[in-house]
Motif scaffolding. Sequence first.
Motif, PDB file in Angstrom:
ATOM      1  N   SER A 227     -50.979  24.528  15.385  1.00 37.62           N
ATOM      2  CA  SER A 227     -50.270  23.937  14.478  1.00 37.62           C
ATOM      3  C   SER A 227     -50.434  24.214  12.978  1.00 37.62           C
ATOM      4  CB  SER A 227     -50.432  22.395  14.800  1.00 37.62           C
ATOM      5  OG  SER A 227     -50.328  22.118  16.054  1.00 37.62           O
ATOM      6  N   ILE A 228     -51.704  24.150  12.375  1.00 39.59           N
ATOM      7  CA  ILE A 228     -51.885  24.442  11.029  1.00 39.59           C
ATOM      8  C   ILE A 228     -51.274  25.561  10.450  1.00 39.59           C
ATOM      9  CG2 ILE A 228     -53.782  24.472   9.290  1.00 39.59           C
ATOM     10  CD1 ILE A 228     -55.524  22.698  10.871  1.00 39.59           C
ATOM     11  N   PRO A 229     -51.651  26.613  11.006  1.00 35.18           N
ATOM     12  CA  PRO A 229     -50.806  28.058  10.479  1.00 35.18           C
ATOM     13  C   PRO A 229     -49.458  27.877  10.607  1.00 35.18           C
ATOM     14  CG  PRO A 229     -52.792  28.838  12.061  1.00 35.18           C
ATOM     15  CD  PRO A 229     -52.381  26.958  12.076  1.00 35.18           C
ATOM     16  N   ARG A 230     -48.683  27.261  11.350  1.00 33.27           N
ATOM     17  CA  ARG A 230     -47.283  26.943  11.498  1.00 33.27           C
ATOM     18  C   ARG A 230     -46.899  26.345  10.065  1.00 33.27           C
ATOM     19  NH1 ARG A 230     -45.839  25.870  17.706  1.00 33.27           N
ATOM     20  NH2 ARG A 230     -46.139  27.770  18.662  1.00 33.27           N
ATOM     21  N   LEU A 231     -47.517  24.959  10.046  1.00 30.44           N
ATOM     22  CA  LEU A 231     -47.291  24.160   8.830  1.00 30.44           C
ATOM     23  C   LEU A 231     -47.277  24.585   7.605  1.00 30.44           C
ATOM     24  CD1 LEU A 231     -48.465  20.561  10.362  1.00 30.44           C
ATOM     25  CD2 LEU A 231     -46.112  21.444  10.322  1.00 30.44           C
ATOM     26  N   ALA A 232     -48.407  25.765   7.624  1.00 31.10           N
ATOM     27  CA  ALA A 232     -48.626  26.129   6.402  1.00 31.10           C
ATOM     28  C   ALA A 232     -47.677  27.237   5.823  1.00 31.10           C
ATOM     29  CB  ALA A 232     -50.235  27.070   6.554  1.00 31.10           C
ATOM     30  N   LEU A 287     -43.187  21.958  15.489  1.00 32.40           N
ATOM     31  CA  LEU A 287     -44.163  22.967  15.179  1.00 32.40           C
ATOM     32  C   LEU A 287     -45.596  22.245  15.403  1.00 32.40           C
ATOM     33  CD1 LEU A 287     -42.684  24.653  11.862  1.00 32.40           C
ATOM     34  CD2 LEU A 287     -42.637  25.629  14.394  1.00 32.40           C
ATOM     35  N   CYS A 288     -45.537  20.979  15.341  1.00 30.38           N
ATOM     36  CA  CYS A 288     -46.938  20.476  15.609  1.00 30.38           C
ATOM     37  C   CYS A 288     -47.110  20.296  17.122  1.00 30.38           C
ATOM     38  CB  CYS A 288     -47.119  18.986  14.721  1.00 30.38           C
ATOM     39  SG  CYS A 288     -47.422  19.278  13.146  1.00 30.38           S
ATOM     40  N   SER A 289     -46.054  19.996  18.010  1.00 33.36           N
ATOM     41  CA  SER A 289     -46.166  19.587  19.307  1.00 33.36           C
ATOM     42  C   SER A 289     -47.208  20.444  20.073  1.00 33.36           C
ATOM     43  CB  SER A 289     -44.831  19.549  19.923  1.00 33.36           C
ATOM     44  OG  SER A 289     -44.302  20.807  20.164  1.00 33.36           O
ATOM     45  N   ALA A 290     -47.753  19.930  21.078  1.00 37.19           N
ATOM     46  CA  ALA A 290     -48.766  20.808  21.841  1.00 37.19           C
ATOM     47  C   ALA A 290     -47.873  21.837  22.667  1.00 37.19           C
ATOM     48  CB  ALA A 290     -49.429  19.616  22.877  1.00 37.19           C
ATOM     49  N   SER A 291     -48.824  22.779  22.870  1.00 35.00           N
ATOM     50  CA  SER A 291     -47.882  24.087  23.766  1.00 35.00           C
ATOM     51  C   SER A 291     -47.298  23.682  24.903  1.00 35.00           C
ATOM     52  CB  SER A 291     -49.034  24.961  24.109  1.00 35.00           C
ATOM     53  OG  SER A 291     -50.205  24.710  24.749  1.00 35.00           O
ATOM     54  N   SER A 292     -47.972  22.512  25.664  1.00 35.12           N
ATOM     55  CA  SER A 292     -47.407  21.886  26.854  1.00 35.12           C
ATOM     56  C   SER A 292     -46.140  21.276  26.846  1.00 35.12           C
ATOM     57  CB  SER A 292     -48.463  21.346  27.666  1.00 35.12           C
ATOM     58  OG  SER A 292     -48.871  20.333  27.125  1.00 35.12           O
ATOM     59  N   GLU A 293     -45.885  20.742  25.492  1.00 37.24           N
ATOM     60  CA  GLU A 293     -44.654  19.873  25.162  1.00 37.24           C
ATOM     61  C   GLU A 293     -43.597  20.635  24.742  1.00 37.24           C
ATOM     62  OE1 GLU A 293     -43.594  16.001  22.108  1.00 37.24           O
ATOM     63  OE2 GLU A 293     -45.445  17.042  22.602  1.00 37.24           O
ATOM     64  N   ASP A 294     -42.268  20.412  25.325  1.00 36.11           N
ATOM     65  CA  ASP A 294     -41.035  20.821  24.670  1.00 36.11           C
ATOM     66  C   ASP A 294     -40.768  20.644  23.352  1.00 36.11           C
ATOM     67  OD1 ASP A 294     -38.860  22.379  24.801  1.00 36.11           O
ATOM     68  OD2 ASP A 294     -37.704  20.805  26.299  1.00 36.11           O
ATOM     69  N   PRO A 295     -40.590  21.684  22.481  1.00 29.89           N
ATOM     70  CA  PRO A 295     -40.270  21.250  21.257  1.00 29.89           C
ATOM     71  C   PRO A 295     -38.883  21.134  20.901  1.00 29.89           C
ATOM     72  CG  PRO A 295     -40.659  23.647  21.554  1.00 29.89           C
ATOM     73  CD  PRO A 295     -41.007  23.162  22.799  1.00 29.89           C
ATOM     74  N   SER A 296     -37.973  21.282  21.915  1.00 31.99           N
ATOM     75  CA  SER A 296     -36.648  21.031  21.758  1.00 31.99           C
ATOM     76  C   SER A 296     -36.372  19.671  21.694  1.00 31.99           C
ATOM     77  CB  SER A 296     -35.642  21.641  22.893  1.00 31.99           C
ATOM     78  OG  SER A 296     -36.446  21.177  23.987  1.00 31.99           O
ATOM     79  N   VAL A 297     -37.449  18.691  22.229  1.00 32.83           N
ATOM     80  CA  VAL A 297     -37.155  17.307  22.310  1.00 32.83           C
ATOM     81  C   VAL A 297     -37.155  16.931  20.655  1.00 32.83           C
ATOM     82  CG1 VAL A 297     -38.358  14.988  22.702  1.00 32.83           C
ATOM     83  CG2 VAL A 297     -38.281  17.194  24.326  1.00 32.83           C
ATOM     84  N   HIS A 298     -37.883  17.141  19.907  1.00 33.01           N
ATOM     85  CA  HIS A 298     -38.032  17.228  18.601  1.00 33.01           C
ATOM     86  C   HIS A 298     -36.652  17.581  17.710  1.00 33.01           C
ATOM     87  CE1 HIS A 298     -41.983  15.404  18.617  1.00 33.01           C
ATOM     88  NE2 HIS A 298     -42.259  16.380  19.406  1.00 33.01           N
ATOM     89  N   LEU A 299     -36.358  18.625  17.981  1.00 31.79           N
ATOM     90  CA  LEU A 299     -34.950  19.375  17.327  1.00 31.79           C
ATOM     91  C   LEU A 299     -33.950  18.793  17.857  1.00 31.79           C
ATOM     92  CD1 LEU A 299     -36.151  23.122  17.674  1.00 31.79           C
ATOM     93  CD2 LEU A 299     -36.444  21.513  15.953  1.00 31.79           C
TER      94      LEU A 299
END
Length: 563
Positions: A227-232, A287-299
């Motif tokens: 998460s941290i490198p993505r947000l950075a 981008l902060c969501s866990a790898s097991s979580e579907d990021p499309s939910v936030h998008l």
Amino acid sequence: MLPSVVRRWLNRPKKSDPRPLAKFFYIDEEVNAIVHELQCLDVRKDPQNYLVLLSQLHNSQERMLTLLEQILEHCVPTKRRQRDYHLKFPDDLVNDTMTTHLLFAAELIIGGTYVEVEEADGVLLRPLAQKLLRSLEDLRRILREQSLEDPGIYPEAAHEALLEYDNLCAEFELRYMSLVVSVKTPEEIYEQQEIAVLFCETVSRALQQGYLTQEMIDDCEPELMISIPRLAIISGLLIFPDGPLNLQKRPEEMCELFSPFHGLLKKIRELLCILTEKELQSLERALCSASSEDPSVHLSSCLPPPMDSNSLHLDSQTQHPETATPTAQSTTDMELTQETSELSNMAKCDPDFSSQSKSIGLETNSTNQDIKLHHAAKPLDILRNMHMRYSLRRSRFHDVRSRYRSDSDMLHRLFVCIAGVADQLQTNFASDLRVILKTVFEAVSSRQQQDKERTAEDASRLPDCSVCQNLKQQASRAPLVTPEWVPDSASTQCMSCCAPFTLLRRRHHCRSCGKIFCSRCSGYSSLLPHIDNAQPVRVCSHCYHVHCSPQDRVTEDTSPHLS
């Protein structure tokens, strides 16, 4: 008088003694025995046995050096040579077995064998290697003799030998490893520190926005490595554009981690600049969501309002504020308010636009009243040029959005690009990122860091010593009381060397702390202030050297026979 060999055999520590010096005595004996066997062995007649002994010697030396490290941390924790140069070494080389490897390398160099270094470099290192091995031999001799005298204390000679060995070991380590591996330059270390600062600012912002929690930082959860490198990347492009992700530099001028992605980062920045605040928050949460979580939910939860075609053109009243009616002027103010957030994103992404907006007084963080005052004070031709340029930029950003089928598709592309760059960093620069993230976790952790600079007295304190526990009362000059004696039935062995009590090995109480010891571990005497007696009494080795004042101690020559 008994011969020296017999006296030493009688005074040798017990194998059950848990003190470091007692353990060192037996490890040192083991090393000497293996070395003696190797010297007496004919390699040509028994090569298999030679390899077995060599492996045993390596293991014994590693255990001995590990114990020396513990003794150093116990005796001289604040006087040791700093190892800041470890930042220059690759992360996978800095481990617990490095000292063993260095000792073996020093022995090879003295023997004229150069495996990892050039011969000319080895010749220059030979004097330092000789000093290191000589210092180690002196230290082993001093510690061995002290283990036969009293394994519970470290005299001044032992402290000096420990510090000399530590300094020579650090100097040889730096010089030898600089020849073996490619160390980082000061510029590379500075770039790494800049990235660590960017990551710290990113984590601070993520905590404020609620993307991360302090518990996650304190527990060093593994998902933060992603998460941290993505947000950075977002922070470095939008909020800190002059930092490690400064795209105004050429690729070869950027830091090594991000220079391979110069072109892709430009495209990412172009898309980030046209996002609304809600879109940006949804992207960061994905981008902060866990790898097991579907990021499309936030998008998919983000529904940005459609772009108004009328907003792409400036009102004629805006271009000619001197002829605007009150109603038209009010409309202009509303348009300026809506444009402020987009001006902020433009200023972050384009330094040229930021500098021009500041030159005419229209700063991105100004209030509506400030904007009206600045508009009224600046010449009309400058305002026209600024608004014309702003209108062109808005048109260009609208063209960027029109390349994608929908806003959700654009956000998904952004997510894939940012995650791809961050994941590639984990693959290409795994060692550097581990060091950076370790620094970040130490910097932003909320746990109270314990004081690492311990004094020699603190290092000698025992948690189960009643006198050590009452040091605060002694400091406050509270009345001292006689400690409660441990019952004889409470211990079947010495509380210092763990030797079992027998008919010949009697129990003895320390008059200072009340614990039970054998005669060897309590063979000291001293005057105690809480005992109304002018005669010295029996005390243990720990209390004698830590708690008894020098003027109250009684030497062995003048010490009476104690029961």
